[in-house]
Motif scaffolding. Structure first.
Motif, PDB file in Angstrom:
ATOM      1  N   LEU A 107       0.865  -1.219   0.012  1.00 46.09           N
ATOM      2  CA  LEU A 107       0.071  -0.081  -0.039  1.00 46.09           C
ATOM      3  C   LEU A 107       0.707   1.162   0.079  1.00 46.09           C
ATOM      4  CD1 LEU A 107      -2.874   1.174   0.200  1.00 46.09           C
ATOM      5  CD2 LEU A 107      -2.457   0.864   2.605  1.00 46.09           C
ATOM      6  N   ILE A 108       1.679   1.291   0.801  1.00 46.00           N
ATOM      7  CA  ILE A 108       2.745   2.312   0.745  1.00 46.00           C
ATOM      8  C   ILE A 108       3.309   2.358  -0.353  1.00 46.00           C
ATOM      9  CG2 ILE A 108       5.120   3.122   1.524  1.00 46.00           C
ATOM     10  CD1 ILE A 108       4.261   2.156   4.370  1.00 46.00           C
ATOM     11  N   TRP A 109       4.140   1.467  -0.986  1.00 48.78           N
ATOM     12  CA  TRP A 109       4.505   1.662  -2.623  1.00 48.78           C
ATOM     13  C   TRP A 109       3.670   2.163  -3.495  1.00 48.78           C
ATOM     14  CZ3 TRP A 109       9.352   2.250  -3.914  1.00 48.78           C
ATOM     15  CH2 TRP A 109      10.410   1.716  -3.305  1.00 48.78           C
ATOM     16  N   PHE A 110       2.380   1.556  -3.348  1.00 49.58           N
ATOM     17  CA  PHE A 110       1.343   2.142  -4.298  1.00 49.58           C
ATOM     18  C   PHE A 110       0.857   3.598  -3.994  1.00 49.58           C
ATOM     19  CE2 PHE A 110      -3.271   2.214  -5.437  1.00 49.58           C
ATOM     20  CZ  PHE A 110      -3.318   2.010  -6.822  1.00 49.58           C
ATOM     21  N   VAL A 111       0.995   3.990  -2.943  1.00 51.14           N
ATOM     22  CA  VAL A 111       0.654   5.433  -2.848  1.00 51.14           C
ATOM     23  C   VAL A 111       1.927   6.220  -3.180  1.00 51.14           C
ATOM     24  CG1 VAL A 111       0.605   7.175  -0.969  1.00 51.14           C
ATOM     25  CG2 VAL A 111      -1.026   5.269  -0.653  1.00 51.14           C
ATOM     26  N   VAL A 112       3.289   5.711  -3.024  1.00 58.11           N
ATOM     27  CA  VAL A 112       4.269   6.428  -3.609  1.00 58.11           C
ATOM     28  C   VAL A 112       4.469   6.612  -4.949  1.00 58.11           C
ATOM     29  CG1 VAL A 112       6.819   6.415  -3.606  1.00 58.11           C
ATOM     30  CG2 VAL A 112       5.732   5.931  -1.536  1.00 58.11           C
ATOM     31  N   ILE A 113       3.979   5.508  -5.579  1.00 63.11           N
ATOM     32  CA  ILE A 113       4.110   5.571  -7.203  1.00 63.11           C
ATOM     33  C   ILE A 113       2.919   6.315  -7.677  1.00 63.11           C
ATOM     34  CG2 ILE A 113       3.713   3.942  -9.052  1.00 63.11           C
ATOM     35  CD1 ILE A 113       5.046   1.946  -7.578  1.00 63.11           C
ATOM     36  N   LEU A 114       1.680   6.194  -7.221  1.00 59.94           N
ATOM     37  CA  LEU A 114       0.656   7.554  -7.551  1.00 59.94           C
ATOM     38  C   LEU A 114       0.870   8.754  -7.395  1.00 59.94           C
ATOM     39  CD1 LEU A 114      -2.640   5.492  -6.835  1.00 59.94           C
ATOM     40  CD2 LEU A 114      -1.635   5.443  -8.946  1.00 59.94           C
ATOM     41  N   ASN A 115       1.602   8.924  -6.212  1.00 62.32           N
ATOM     42  CA  ASN A 115       1.821  10.302  -5.929  1.00 62.32           C
ATOM     43  C   ASN A 115       3.065  10.831  -7.004  1.00 62.32           C
ATOM     44  OD1 ASN A 115       1.836  12.784  -4.658  1.00 62.32           O
ATOM     45  ND2 ASN A 115       3.281  11.993  -3.104  1.00 62.32           N
ATOM     46  N   ALA A 116       3.960   9.913  -7.304  1.00 61.94           N
ATOM     47  CA  ALA A 116       5.005  10.206  -8.188  1.00 61.94           C
ATOM     48  C   ALA A 116       4.565  10.473  -9.605  1.00 61.94           C
ATOM     49  CB  ALA A 116       6.261   9.310  -8.375  1.00 61.94           C
ATOM     50  N   LEU A 117       3.817   9.535  -9.984  1.00 61.51           N
ATOM     51  CA  LEU A 117       2.857   9.857 -11.258  1.00 61.51           C
ATOM     52  C   LEU A 117       1.974  10.955 -11.243  1.00 61.51           C
ATOM     53  CD1 LEU A 117       1.917   6.044 -11.972  1.00 61.51           C
ATOM     54  CD2 LEU A 117       3.724   7.591 -13.151  1.00 61.51           C
ATOM     55  N   ASN A 118       1.527  11.595 -10.357  1.00 64.05           N
ATOM     56  CA  ASN A 118       0.695  12.503 -10.063  1.00 64.05           C
ATOM     57  C   ASN A 118       1.495  13.925 -10.237  1.00 64.05           C
ATOM     58  OD1 ASN A 118      -1.801  14.279  -9.858  1.00 64.05           O
ATOM     59  ND2 ASN A 118      -1.578  14.153  -7.695  1.00 64.05           N
ATOM     60  N   ASP A 119       2.430  13.912  -9.782  1.00 66.67           N
ATOM     61  CA  ASP A 119       3.424  14.849  -9.599  1.00 66.67           C
ATOM     62  C   ASP A 119       4.096  15.206 -11.129  1.00 66.67           C
ATOM     63  OD1 ASP A 119       2.938  15.534  -7.039  1.00 66.67           O
ATOM     64  OD2 ASP A 119       4.735  14.691  -6.506  1.00 66.67           O
ATOM     65  N   VAL A 120       4.319  14.091 -11.737  1.00 66.84           N
ATOM     66  CA  VAL A 120       4.638  14.311 -13.228  1.00 66.84           C
ATOM     67  C   VAL A 120       3.783  15.026 -14.174  1.00 66.84           C
ATOM     68  CG1 VAL A 120       5.573  13.274 -15.154  1.00 66.84           C
ATOM     69  CG2 VAL A 120       6.283  12.342 -13.071  1.00 66.84           C
ATOM     70  N   GLY A 121       2.550  14.817 -13.920  1.00 66.55           N
ATOM     71  CA  GLY A 121       1.476  15.662 -14.819  1.00 66.55           C
ATOM     72  C   GLY A 121       1.400  17.039 -14.384  1.00 66.55           C
ATOM     73  N   THR A 122       1.549  17.658 -13.096  1.00 68.01           N
ATOM     74  CA  THR A 122       1.198  18.574 -12.767  1.00 68.01           C
ATOM     75  C   THR A 122       2.316  19.603 -12.611  1.00 68.01           C
ATOM     76  OG1 THR A 122       1.437  17.964 -10.316  1.00 68.01           O
ATOM     77  CG2 THR A 122      -0.649  18.006 -11.183  1.00 68.01           C
ATOM     78  N   GLU A 123       3.399  19.238 -13.184  1.00 69.05           N
ATOM     79  CA  GLU A 123       4.889  19.959 -13.098  1.00 69.05           C
ATOM     80  C   GLU A 123       4.572  21.154 -14.327  1.00 69.05           C
ATOM     81  OE1 GLU A 123       8.445  18.088 -13.306  1.00 69.05           O
ATOM     82  OE2 GLU A 123       8.230  17.026 -11.375  1.00 69.05           O
ATOM     83  N   SER A 124       5.009  22.301 -13.834  1.00 72.53           N
ATOM     84  CA  SER A 124       4.924  23.330 -15.004  1.00 72.53           C
ATOM     85  C   SER A 124       6.213  24.033 -15.092  1.00 72.53           C
ATOM     86  CB  SER A 124       4.093  24.346 -14.652  1.00 72.53           C
ATOM     87  OG  SER A 124       4.354  25.087 -13.451  1.00 72.53           O
ATOM     88  N   SER A 125       6.588  24.265 -16.372  1.00 71.33           N
ATOM     89  CA  SER A 125       7.927  24.751 -16.765  1.00 71.33           C
ATOM     90  C   SER A 125       7.751  26.274 -16.647  1.00 71.33           C
ATOM     91  CB  SER A 125       8.477  24.411 -18.000  1.00 71.33           C
ATOM     92  OG  SER A 125       7.634  24.526 -19.005  1.00 71.33           O
ATOM     93  N   PHE A 126       8.574  27.249 -16.014  1.00 68.00           N
ATOM     94  CA  PHE A 126       8.732  28.515 -15.967  1.00 68.00           C
ATOM     95  C   PHE A 126       9.204  28.984 -17.258  1.00 68.00           C
ATOM     96  CE2 PHE A 126       8.471  27.317 -11.686  1.00 68.00           C
ATOM     97  CZ  PHE A 126       7.442  28.151 -11.176  1.00 68.00           C
TER      98      PHE A 126
END
Length: 126
Positions: A107-126
């Motif tokens: 469950l911890i790995w699942f949360v970490v992986i989903l969180n990492a995938l979520n952060d990839v999509g919301t990154e914005s470049s300046f």
């Protein structure tokens, strides 16, 4: 100069060939049930591999539990001919622990992986 005297070689013991039959089993010797040993092994390995990875504990834990359960039934039905009740009990307990630890770590790995995938999509470049 006189030559030193050599002692004769030691006498050899007579040779007796080994018997054709195996040695007798001691009257109180009890063999450990193989399922009990396997249960303990799966429980230990499941717990070891569940700590860093998670999923191996979810696989090996129930195997250890049910092997230990079957071993305890076989040992009880053997009327003292089979041993290993303690190993079977320890395997069942380690199987439960490996399953629980494996579930939490997965469950911890699942949360970490989903969180990492979520952060990839919301990154914005300046």
């Amino acid at each position: 100069m006189p030559e030193p005297m050599q002692s004769p070689p030691p006498p050899t013991a007579p040779y007796f060939p080994p018997p054709d039959h195996p040695p007798p089993v001691a009257p109180g010797a009890v063999t450990t049930d193989g399922k009990a040993t396997s249960s303990l092994l799966f429980g230990i390995l499941g717990l070891i591999f569940a700590l860093p990875l998670g999923v191996p504990g979810l696989i090996a834990g129930p195997i250890a539990y049910f092997l230990g359960k079957g071993a305890r039934e076989r040992i009880a039905e053997s009327n003292g001919a089979l041993g290993g009740a303690s190993a079977a009990r320890a395997g069942r307990i380690l199987g439960i622990a490996a399953t629980a630890v494996g579930a939490v770590i997965t469950l911890i790995w699942f949360v970490v992986i989903l969180n990492a995938l979520n952060d990839v999509g919301t990154e914005s470049s300046f």
